[in-house]
Design an enzyme around this catalytic site. Sequence first.
Site, short mmCIF file in Angstrom:
data_model
loop_
_atom_site.label_atom_id
_atom_site.label_comp_id
_atom_site.label_asym_id
_atom_site.label_seq_id
_atom_site.Cartn_x
_atom_site.Cartn_y
_atom_site.Cartn_z
N LYS A 1 0.86 -1.19 0.00
CA LYS A 1 0.00 0.00 0.00
C LYS A 1 0.90 1.24 0.00
CE LYS A 1 -2.65 3.27 1.69
NZ LYS A 1 -2.22 4.64 1.39
N GLU B 1 9.73 2.39 11.06
CA GLU B 1 10.72 3.45 10.95
C GLU B 1 9.96 4.76 10.85
OE1 GLU B 1 13.72 3.24 11.64
OE2 GLU B 1 13.77 1.04 11.72
N CYS C 1 13.11 11.93 6.57
CA CYS C 1 13.04 11.62 8.00
C CYS C 1 14.38 11.84 8.68
CB CYS C 1 12.55 10.19 8.22
SG CYS C 1 13.55 8.93 7.41
N GLU D 1 8.77 17.46 15.08
CA GLU D 1 9.14 17.22 13.69
C GLU D 1 8.33 18.14 12.78
OE1 GLU D 1 10.13 13.45 10.86
OE2 GLU D 1 8.22 13.38 11.93
#
Length: 487
Positions: A179, A253, A287, A388
């Site tokens: 997906k 992750e 990231c 973040e």
Amino acid sequence: MLSTKVEVYSNYINGEWKESIHKRTFENINPADVEDVVGLFQASNEQDVKEAIEAAKAAFPQWSKVSPSKRAAILNKAADILEQNAENYAEELTREEGKPVTDSKNEVLRSAQTLRFYAVEGQTFTGETFPNDDPNMKVSTEREPLGVVSVITPWNFPISIPSRKIAPALITGNTVVFKPSSDTPLIAIRLVEALHNAGIPKGVINLVTGKASDVGDLLVTDPAIKAVTFTGSTSAGEDIYAKSSFTTRTQMELGGKNPIIVMDDADIDLAATLTINGGFSLSGQACTGTSRVIVLKDVKDAYVEKLIEKASALKIGNGFEAGAKIGPLANEKQLKNVLKYIQYGKEDGATTAYGGEQITEGDYKKGYYVQPTIFTNVKRDMRIAKEEIFGPVIGVIEVDSYEEAIKVANDVEYGLSASIVTNNLKVAQAFTKDIQAGTVKVNRTTTGNLMNAPFGGLKNSSTSTFRESGRVGLEFFTQVKTVYIGY
């Protein structure tokens, strides 16, 4: 009104390209020009996912018995296809995601290399034989595939991240339901097309496109799913982890708030270059991107001056423009989020040393463009220093010592990547021990990792169960069986 020339793309289930059961689609938009529709993709629902899972489940018994060399041949042929079509695929990737086309081509080629890497490593990944006191007994371990694996991936590296999950899953004998992000479904289709054209048996790899809210929780909760490998936000990872069964293996992750420490003996020009490359490449949407600079007081002014000089030299533009280093943000949601955090920085008292505005004039008016932004006078408890952002925003934090720098660097919930710039070997070695991060670098950017080296984070950047990439990336997709044979 949609042009009749807009292509409609299908799901891939049980070896066939097919439309969603309820026949709904969604638009994929070019972030550099929101009037450009890349294509129409299947807005899948739980019925489509269930069909894909059942196909993968049915294919598993036979695929798990296929010899490693035959699985490897399929991966190598798929790699050939990616390499042969790298130019076209790169253009499609830039059109749907926004990154410079040279970066897109490099990502496609790296993905081909990843398939080849696991085609080799998977053929030598085996168990162990153990000495024992019984001369008439052999004790050994065997590694077996898990079964059906859900692969859920983000939009920022939309072919390389899937490749480093799907390749080890397939070479070890698992079947996959894939997906991809709804922002980058086309390049995901190209990856699956390559595997299809390479001769992969039906049901071994399945792809469903659509929003996570529409496909439901089946990718995580269906009893046939034996493992879930996910890359994305920490909040989404926590949700997946909470919903999965305790018997379902998970690999997460997640987010990062990655620091680069600039020591007072550092090469200032190098430090500024590393910061720019780590913080502003891919428009800060990595990231492992550099989000915080922790700089020693004595060199802060010189460093900031150099940083602004290099930032002002960056060309912002469409990924197809020659020399463009910063493209648009991937979607409207990203744009709004980045602008929100820029406003937070101003409200909390940080100084906008460079950038900080959306770009809406001329060629930029149809895209999701924002200036790369540098904040100074950032305090460690500010929102832009703790949370973040996932955009081209860097906060500069001044400290008095290495010890203070480490405290500030570790004072966040994340622990993905970190770097230090120094010429002092003793400090560099101490940093590799003191920093709380899964990827630690000295005199290098926080971004980037070798395909043959482990990758993963600490703290809320990962579940820290199984690492991705490298030979250890195969471990997640296998279970160990211990065998005693007496004779």
